[in-house]
Structures are given as structure tokens and as C-alpha cells.
Design an enzyme around this catalytic site. Sequence first.
Site, PDB file in Angstrom:
ATOM      1  N   TYR A  42     110.656  37.907  60.199  1.00  0.00           N
ATOM      2  CA  TYR A  42     109.667  37.737  61.264  1.00  0.00           C
ATOM      3  C   TYR A  42     109.196  36.288  61.234  1.00  0.00           C
ATOM      4  O   TYR A  42     108.379  35.896  60.407  1.00  0.00           O
ATOM      5  CB  TYR A  42     108.502  38.706  61.066  1.00  0.00           C
ATOM      6  CG  TYR A  42     107.525  38.785  62.220  1.00  0.00           C
ATOM      7  CD1 TYR A  42     107.700  38.069  63.403  1.00  0.00           C
ATOM      8  CD2 TYR A  42     106.401  39.614  62.134  1.00  0.00           C
ATOM      9  CE1 TYR A  42     106.804  38.164  64.441  1.00  0.00           C
ATOM     10  CE2 TYR A  42     105.499  39.724  63.178  1.00  0.00           C
ATOM     11  CZ  TYR A  42     105.703  38.987  64.327  1.00  0.00           C
ATOM     12  OH  TYR A  42     104.805  39.077  65.356  1.00  0.00           O
TER      13      TYR A  42
ATOM     14  N   LYS B 207     113.161  38.265  64.153  1.00  0.00           N
ATOM     15  CA  LYS B 207     112.264  38.345  65.297  1.00  0.00           C
ATOM     16  C   LYS B 207     111.730  36.939  65.501  1.00  0.00           C
ATOM     17  O   LYS B 207     110.968  36.420  64.683  1.00  0.00           O
ATOM     18  CB  LYS B 207     111.128  39.334  65.060  1.00  0.00           C
ATOM     19  CG  LYS B 207     110.144  39.398  66.234  1.00  0.00           C
ATOM     20  CD  LYS B 207     108.985  40.346  65.970  1.00  0.00           C
ATOM     21  CE  LYS B 207     108.017  40.328  67.150  1.00  0.00           C
ATOM     22  NZ  LYS B 207     106.854  41.225  66.929  1.00  0.00           N
TER      23      LYS B 207
END
Length: 288
Positions: free
Chosen positions: A133, A161
Site C-alpha cells: 500500500y 495499491k
Amino acid sequence: MLTGIHVPLITPFDAAGAVAVDAVEKLGRQVLDEGASGLVALGTTGEVAALGQDERARVIEACARVCAERQVPLTVGVTGNDTRSTAAALRALPSGVSAALVTVPYFLRPGERGVIAHFEALAEESPVPLVIYHIPYRTGQAVSAATLRHLAGHPNIAGVKYAAGGIDQEAVALLADVPEGFAVLGGDDAVISPLLALGAAGGILASAHLETRSFADLVTAWHSGDVARARELGGRLARLSAALFAEPNPTVIKGVLHARGLIPTPDVRLPLVPASQEAVTRAAAIRL
């Protein structure tokens, strides 16, 4: 596994302030029925920092039940800024979890060499593949395309992400030569369309609680080469996302979901406060 739209579910609360598990399952089934490819539990949108350990476990269990029914992947958010405790959290993940969304270490700013060492150590410990992330405006740590490409070489690191606050040069560089088997998923809702145009595999998008089918159609349009459809749809969805993020996430989303009768209350936990009625009304009025 990591293609299409994955919805990072909000955590609905009942009138007494407890996690509304039935509403978690209902909402999960709805977004999957409307075209989402998977669910993400315990993301930032799920107010994970405000949940107790028992509450987190109940949310994961509810999402796992729904994902097992629909035979789609469940990704679970795992946060931490030290490697040992993050590894322990990964090892404790229950069965039914397909991947872990792991934040780049926040606040410490360990440098990119530290980021590489952190994720390589976690990948060796984790029972499920990792999704990095990357969200530098929250973590304070930049991560280059070169670093992500290096980490993609580990067999237990499945994707990223990407939420850098826009389309930066590193995103362009990464998507120009995406490593095989490594998924780049957009994490900034308002710019998902241009990221898909550059070659992203999909997105983890809070806005996709609403108009889920349209977000799924956007991915299909870009991947199939229907540029005219993708541009038109992307522009309309960007306006929706801007309205849903006009106040801190997930306050406006919860307000709209409650107004539509999909969750029992619009409540959030401090330090978040509920969205203003003006913001909710404005977002709820946007129809595609």
C-alpha cells in the site's frame, strides 16, 4: 486475483455504536453482485484504527463468509510501522484470506532500502501474498518505480495499491514496464480512469460502494480498448469521487449509504465526525 474493482468496505455501526455485522455482509454481497471483483476488509475506509481486536476479527469473518459464497478474493488490511509486529499480524490472519494489503511503514520514513528490507522480510513470513500500500501523503515515505519493480521480484509480493495523490512520474515509469505477475491497482479514486489508461489492472476504490457497476464497466472499457466509453464514464465517475471525498473518508460515503437505507447509521468513530448534511446531499444527488 488482483484485477477489476475491489471495494474496501466501510464498517457500519448500529445505533448502540457496535459493529453491524449483518450490514457488513449485506453491503459486501451487494457490491459483488453489482460487479466488484473482490472485497477489502480493514482498510482505511473501514476505520480500522478505531476498531478493537474482537471487532476486527468479526469484520474479517463476515467478509470471508461473503467472499466464500461468491468465490472471490478477500484482501485484509494490515498496518504497522515496525516489521516484527506487522509480521505477527500477518501470521495471525485466519483462513479465507486471499491477500494482505500492507502499508509502507509510516512516520519512521525508513528510506527505500528500509522499505525493501521490510517487505522482503514480511513476504518470507506471510501465509498469503502481499499487496504493497503506497500512500506517501499518509506515510511520509516515497517509493520509486525502481523499488516497486525490485519488490515485484519476490514470489509472495503480488501487487501494489498505488495512491500517490495523482499520476506522478513514478506511476508512469512503473506502468510503462509492469513486472509479470505484479498488479498495479489504483487507490486514488478521482484519477482511476487515467491510471487504467496507462495500464493499471484495476483499483481498490472506496467510491465504488456506490455505482459499483459503473466502476467495473470503466475497467472493462479501458481493458477492451473502448476509449470513447472509458473517457466519458471516467469523467462522470471522477465527479462522483470528488463529491464523496469532499470531507474525510468515509464520512460522506457512510452518509449516502445511510440515506439510501443500506446501513443502519451514518456514524463514524472519533476523531472522525459525521459528514455535513450539505456534503451528503450533494454526493447523493449525483446519478450516472
